[in-house]
Write a protein that holds these residues in place. Sequence first.
Motif, PDB file in Angstrom:
ATOM      1  N   ILE A  74      10.541  14.466   2.353  1.00  0.00           N
ATOM      2  CA  ILE A  74      11.306  14.918   1.372  1.00  0.00           C
ATOM      3  C   ILE A  74      11.397  16.483   1.608  1.00  0.00           C
ATOM      4  O   ILE A  74      10.196  17.141   1.653  1.00  0.00           O
ATOM      5  CB  ILE A  74      10.925  14.735   0.026  1.00  0.00           C
ATOM      6  CG1 ILE A  74      10.848  13.184  -0.174  1.00  0.00           C
ATOM      7  CG2 ILE A  74      11.735  15.501  -1.019  1.00  0.00           C
ATOM      8  CD1 ILE A  74      10.182  12.802  -1.655  1.00  0.00           C
ATOM      9  N   GLY A  75      12.359  17.073   1.907  1.00  0.00           N
ATOM     10  CA  GLY A  75      12.431  18.696   2.037  1.00  0.00           C
ATOM     11  C   GLY A  75      13.934  19.027   1.565  1.00  0.00           C
ATOM     12  O   GLY A  75      14.604  18.391   0.955  1.00  0.00           O
TER      13      GLY A  75
ATOM     14  N   LYS B 215       1.006  -1.133   0.048  1.00  0.00           N
ATOM     15  CA  LYS B 215       0.071   0.079  -0.029  1.00  0.00           C
ATOM     16  C   LYS B 215       0.705   1.236  -0.001  1.00  0.00           C
ATOM     17  O   LYS B 215       1.987   1.307   0.808  1.00  0.00           O
ATOM     18  CB  LYS B 215      -1.057  -0.073   1.368  1.00  0.00           C
ATOM     19  CG  LYS B 215      -1.893   1.031   1.506  1.00  0.00           C
ATOM     20  CD  LYS B 215      -2.788   1.003   2.651  1.00  0.00           C
ATOM     21  CE  LYS B 215      -3.389   2.575   2.865  1.00  0.00           C
ATOM     22  NZ  LYS B 215      -4.032   2.565   4.098  1.00  0.00           N
ATOM     23  N   ALA B 216       0.745   2.016  -0.997  1.00  0.00           N
ATOM     24  CA  ALA B 216       1.633   3.381  -0.885  1.00  0.00           C
ATOM     25  C   ALA B 216       0.667   4.549  -0.854  1.00  0.00           C
ATOM     26  O   ALA B 216      -0.475   4.581  -1.398  1.00  0.00           O
ATOM     27  CB  ALA B 216       2.170   3.327  -2.233  1.00  0.00           C
ATOM     28  N   GLU B 217       1.255   5.724  -0.104  1.00  0.00           N
ATOM     29  CA  GLU B 217       0.745   6.979  -0.175  1.00  0.00           C
ATOM     30  C   GLU B 217       1.539   7.887  -0.494  1.00  0.00           C
ATOM     31  O   GLU B 217       2.717   7.766  -0.207  1.00  0.00           O
ATOM     32  CB  GLU B 217       0.141   7.111   1.580  1.00  0.00           C
ATOM     33  CG  GLU B 217      -0.873   6.259   1.826  1.00  0.00           C
ATOM     34  CD  GLU B 217      -1.389   6.403   3.238  1.00  0.00           C
ATOM     35  OE1 GLU B 217      -1.688   7.534   3.702  1.00  0.00           O
ATOM     36  OE2 GLU B 217      -1.419   5.363   4.170  1.00  0.00           O
ATOM     37  N   PHE B 218       0.980   8.916  -0.822  1.00  0.00           N
ATOM     38  CA  PHE B 218       2.040  10.211  -1.666  1.00  0.00           C
ATOM     39  C   PHE B 218       1.348  11.404  -1.104  1.00  0.00           C
ATOM     40  O   PHE B 218       0.164  11.658  -1.359  1.00  0.00           O
ATOM     41  CB  PHE B 218       2.076   9.968  -2.944  1.00  0.00           C
ATOM     42  CG  PHE B 218       2.705   8.840  -3.567  1.00  0.00           C
ATOM     43  CD1 PHE B 218       4.040   8.550  -3.731  1.00  0.00           C
ATOM     44  CD2 PHE B 218       2.024   7.926  -4.016  1.00  0.00           C
ATOM     45  CE1 PHE B 218       4.867   7.703  -4.321  1.00  0.00           C
ATOM     46  CE2 PHE B 218       2.546   6.583  -4.230  1.00  0.00           C
ATOM     47  CZ  PHE B 218       3.874   6.551  -4.498  1.00  0.00           C
ATOM     48  N   TRP B 219       2.170  12.392  -0.694  1.00  0.00           N
ATOM     49  CA  TRP B 219       1.581  13.584  -0.055  1.00  0.00           C
ATOM     50  C   TRP B 219       2.304  14.450  -1.028  1.00  0.00           C
ATOM     51  O   TRP B 219       3.641  14.660  -1.304  1.00  0.00           O
ATOM     52  CB  TRP B 219       2.049  14.074   1.259  1.00  0.00           C
ATOM     53  CG  TRP B 219       1.594  13.287   2.450  1.00  0.00           C
ATOM     54  CD1 TRP B 219       0.390  13.812   2.956  1.00  0.00           C
ATOM     55  CD2 TRP B 219       1.557  12.190   2.915  1.00  0.00           C
ATOM     56  NE1 TRP B 219      -0.068  12.976   4.119  1.00  0.00           N
ATOM     57  CE2 TRP B 219       0.621  12.037   3.882  1.00  0.00           C
ATOM     58  CE3 TRP B 219       2.576  11.009   2.394  1.00  0.00           C
ATOM     59  CZ2 TRP B 219       0.550  10.728   4.636  1.00  0.00           C
ATOM     60  CZ3 TRP B 219       2.185   9.794   3.371  1.00  0.00           C
ATOM     61  CH2 TRP B 219       1.457   9.574   4.327  1.00  0.00           C
TER      62      TRP B 219
ATOM     63  N   THR C  67       4.742  18.753  -5.933  1.00  0.00           N
ATOM     64  CA  THR C  67       5.998  18.212  -5.794  1.00  0.00           C
ATOM     65  C   THR C  67       5.622  17.090  -4.507  1.00  0.00           C
ATOM     66  O   THR C  67       5.013  17.475  -3.558  1.00  0.00           O
ATOM     67  CB  THR C  67       7.246  19.075  -5.284  1.00  0.00           C
ATOM     68  OG1 THR C  67       7.456  19.897  -6.192  1.00  0.00           O
ATOM     69  CG2 THR C  67       8.434  18.285  -4.744  1.00  0.00           C
ATOM     70  N   VAL C  68       6.170  15.895  -4.845  1.00  0.00           N
ATOM     71  CA  VAL C  68       6.022  14.898  -3.608  1.00  0.00           C
ATOM     72  C   VAL C  68       6.720  15.236  -2.443  1.00  0.00           C
ATOM     73  O   VAL C  68       8.168  15.537  -2.579  1.00  0.00           O
ATOM     74  CB  VAL C  68       6.431  13.454  -3.985  1.00  0.00           C
ATOM     75  CG1 VAL C  68       6.362  12.622  -3.003  1.00  0.00           C
ATOM     76  CG2 VAL C  68       5.500  13.033  -5.294  1.00  0.00           C
TER      77      VAL C  68
END
Length: 85
Positions: A55-56, A17-21, A28-29
């Motif tokens: 990710i920053g 299961k994958a979630e992306f913000w 941008t992810v």
Amino acid sequence: EEELATLDTNLKDVQLKAEFWVGVADKTVHKLKFDFETTDPVAGAKVDGILTVAIGDINKPVIVEPPKDAKEFDPVSLFGGGLKG
């Protein structure tokens, strides 16, 4: 090809299961979350885990220097295979 066949065999029962913000303005992810479950093909034990990556500092320079005693790591080896080279 043998390594890919081994990888296919070992990953056939993986549930992922994958979630992306994703930023609305910048598209941008900014964060990823992977939740996985499978059975170890050798030991027969259930294996599950969650990997979250934030990710920053996007587009800022990054300098990475490996330690002097660093050893190469092949992530495919975790699934019973390895890349020959």
